[in-house]
Design a protein around this motif. Structure first.
Motif, PDB file in Angstrom:
ATOM      1  N   PRO A   1       0.875  -1.077   0.048  1.00 30.43           N
ATOM      2  CA  PRO A   1      -0.123   0.015  -0.010  1.00 30.43           C
ATOM      3  C   PRO A   1       1.009   1.231  -0.123  1.00 30.43           C
ATOM      4  N   ALA A   2       0.313   2.332  -0.536  1.00 31.42           N
ATOM      5  CA  ALA A   2       1.160   3.647  -0.803  1.00 31.42           C
ATOM      6  C   ALA A   2       1.397   4.279   0.659  1.00 31.42           C
ATOM      7  N   ASP A   3       0.527   3.969   1.558  1.00 31.04           N
ATOM      8  CA  ASP A   3       0.568   4.742   2.947  1.00 31.04           C
ATOM      9  C   ASP A   3       1.303   3.908   3.907  1.00 31.04           C
ATOM     10  N   LEU A   4       1.834   2.684   3.440  1.00 31.55           N
ATOM     11  CA  LEU A   4       2.541   1.815   4.370  1.00 31.55           C
ATOM     12  C   LEU A   4       3.771   2.513   4.970  1.00 31.55           C
ATOM     13  N   ILE A   5       4.061   2.274   6.256  1.00 33.61           N
ATOM     14  CA  ILE A   5       5.192   2.538   6.908  1.00 33.61           C
ATOM     15  C   ILE A   5       5.748   1.524   7.491  1.00 33.61           C
ATOM     16  N   ASP A   6       7.017   1.137   7.325  1.00 29.49           N
ATOM     17  CA  ASP A   6       7.607  -0.145   7.528  1.00 29.49           C
ATOM     18  C   ASP A   6       8.826   0.507   8.392  1.00 29.49           C
ATOM     19  N   VAL A   7       8.583  -0.198   9.782  1.00 34.92           N
ATOM     20  CA  VAL A   7       9.662   0.356  10.657  1.00 34.92           C
ATOM     21  C   VAL A   7      10.558  -0.668  11.075  1.00 34.92           C
TER      22      VAL A   7
ATOM     23  N   LYS B   1      22.715   3.571  17.827  1.00 32.97           N
ATOM     24  CA  LYS B   1      21.395   2.834  17.634  1.00 32.97           C
ATOM     25  C   LYS B   1      20.577   3.534  16.570  1.00 32.97           C
ATOM     26  N   ALA B   2      19.978   2.899  15.765  1.00 37.05           N
ATOM     27  CA  ALA B   2      19.107   3.463  14.737  1.00 37.05           C
ATOM     28  C   ALA B   2      17.590   2.870  14.697  1.00 37.05           C
ATOM     29  N   ILE B   3      16.773   3.628  14.270  1.00 32.39           N
ATOM     30  CA  ILE B   3      15.447   3.143  13.870  1.00 32.39           C
ATOM     31  C   ILE B   3      15.174   3.736  12.501  1.00 32.39           C
ATOM     32  N   VAL B   4      14.735   2.895  11.542  1.00 30.53           N
ATOM     33  CA  VAL B   4      14.637   3.661  10.104  1.00 30.53           C
ATOM     34  C   VAL B   4      12.947   3.226   9.757  1.00 30.53           C
ATOM     35  N   ALA B   5      12.339   4.185   9.223  1.00 27.71           N
ATOM     36  CA  ALA B   5      10.931   4.110   8.585  1.00 27.71           C
ATOM     37  C   ALA B   5      11.222   4.248   7.347  1.00 27.71           C
TER      38      ALA B   5
ATOM     39  N   LYS C   1      11.352   6.403   0.374  1.00 30.96           N
ATOM     40  CA  LYS C   1      11.595   7.689   1.197  1.00 30.96           C
ATOM     41  C   LYS C   1      11.315   7.219   2.695  1.00 30.96           C
ATOM     42  N   GLY C   2      11.546   8.111   3.461  1.00 32.02           N
ATOM     43  CA  GLY C   2      11.161   7.912   4.977  1.00 32.02           C
ATOM     44  C   GLY C   2      11.833   8.868   5.924  1.00 32.02           C
ATOM     45  N   TRP C   3      12.225   8.357   7.101  1.00 34.21           N
ATOM     46  CA  TRP C   3      12.959   9.071   8.274  1.00 34.21           C
ATOM     47  C   TRP C   3      13.961   7.978   8.993  1.00 34.21           C
TER      48      TRP C   3
ATOM     49  N   GLY D   1      20.043  11.979  20.397  1.00 33.42           N
ATOM     50  CA  GLY D   1      19.381  11.450  19.104  1.00 33.42           C
ATOM     51  C   GLY D   1      19.018  12.420  18.149  1.00 33.42           C
ATOM     52  N   VAL D   2      19.101  12.225  17.008  1.00 34.25           N
ATOM     53  CA  VAL D   2      18.722  12.974  15.719  1.00 34.25           C
ATOM     54  C   VAL D   2      17.713  12.518  14.915  1.00 34.25           C
ATOM     55  N   VAL D   3      16.802  13.018  14.346  1.00 34.02           N
ATOM     56  CA  VAL D   3      15.687  12.578  13.492  1.00 34.02           C
ATOM     57  C   VAL D   3      16.027  13.176  12.196  1.00 34.02           C
TER      58      VAL D   3
END
Length: 156
Positions: free
Chosen positions: A3-9, A64-68, A76-78, A108-110
């Motif tokens: 789906p276009a609105d999926l956010i995978d974390v 430590k990292a979290i990817v979306a 694309k993401g953060w 931490g930095v976003v």
């Protein structure tokens, strides 16, 4: 179809095997503040754990990292990158009758608007952010934990 609105974390964290076999040994490793029996519970977010591959071979990533990743192409993401450990000292302790207790301050930095499209999948150690090439201490292309992979736990 995704789906276009999926956010995978995903949360990058080294495995127990990585911790035991890295160049500096297990004493150089971070651990998840949980016991194996907690990890084995059905509600534990195992699917969010990903292997992180450091830039320097046979070492561990301290950051430590979290990817979306967002949308159909997941391009694309953060990204959140910080120095925090996965312990109550870094995230705080809840107390019903008092405010949370913190005895450790971390940074931490976003980064929002990260471009995860890569021209080559080999030896990637940077991302595009704000039209700038941002160097990372790890490869941002992560691999999900395998069936036999487990994080490095606090066995105490």
């Amino acid at each position: 179809m995704v789906p276009a609105d999926l956010i995978d974390v995903g949360m990058g964290f080294h495995t127990r095997e990585d911790a035991q076999t890295n160049l500096y040994g297990p004493q150089a490793s971070q651990y998840i503040m949980a016991k194996q029996d907690v990890y084995d519970e059905p509600w534990f977010a195992r699917s969010w754990l990903f292997k992180v591959f450091p830039r320097a071979e046979n070492t561990l990533v301290h950051a430590k990292a979290i990817v979306a990743r967002v949308g159909e192409q997941q391009s694309k993401g953060w990204m959140f990158i910080g120095s925090h450990n996965f312990t109550p000292a870094a995230w705080g302790r809840l107390n019903v009758q008092k405010p949370p207790y913190y005895n450790n301050y971390e940074f931490g930095v976003v980064l929002t608007g990260v471009d995860y499209t890569f021209h080559s999948m080999e030896h990637v150690t940077s991302i595009m952010w704000n039209n700038q090439n941002i160097s990372l201490p790890f490869n941002p292309i992560w691999q999900p934990y395998g069936r036999n992979d487990i994080p490095y736990f606090n066995d105490q």
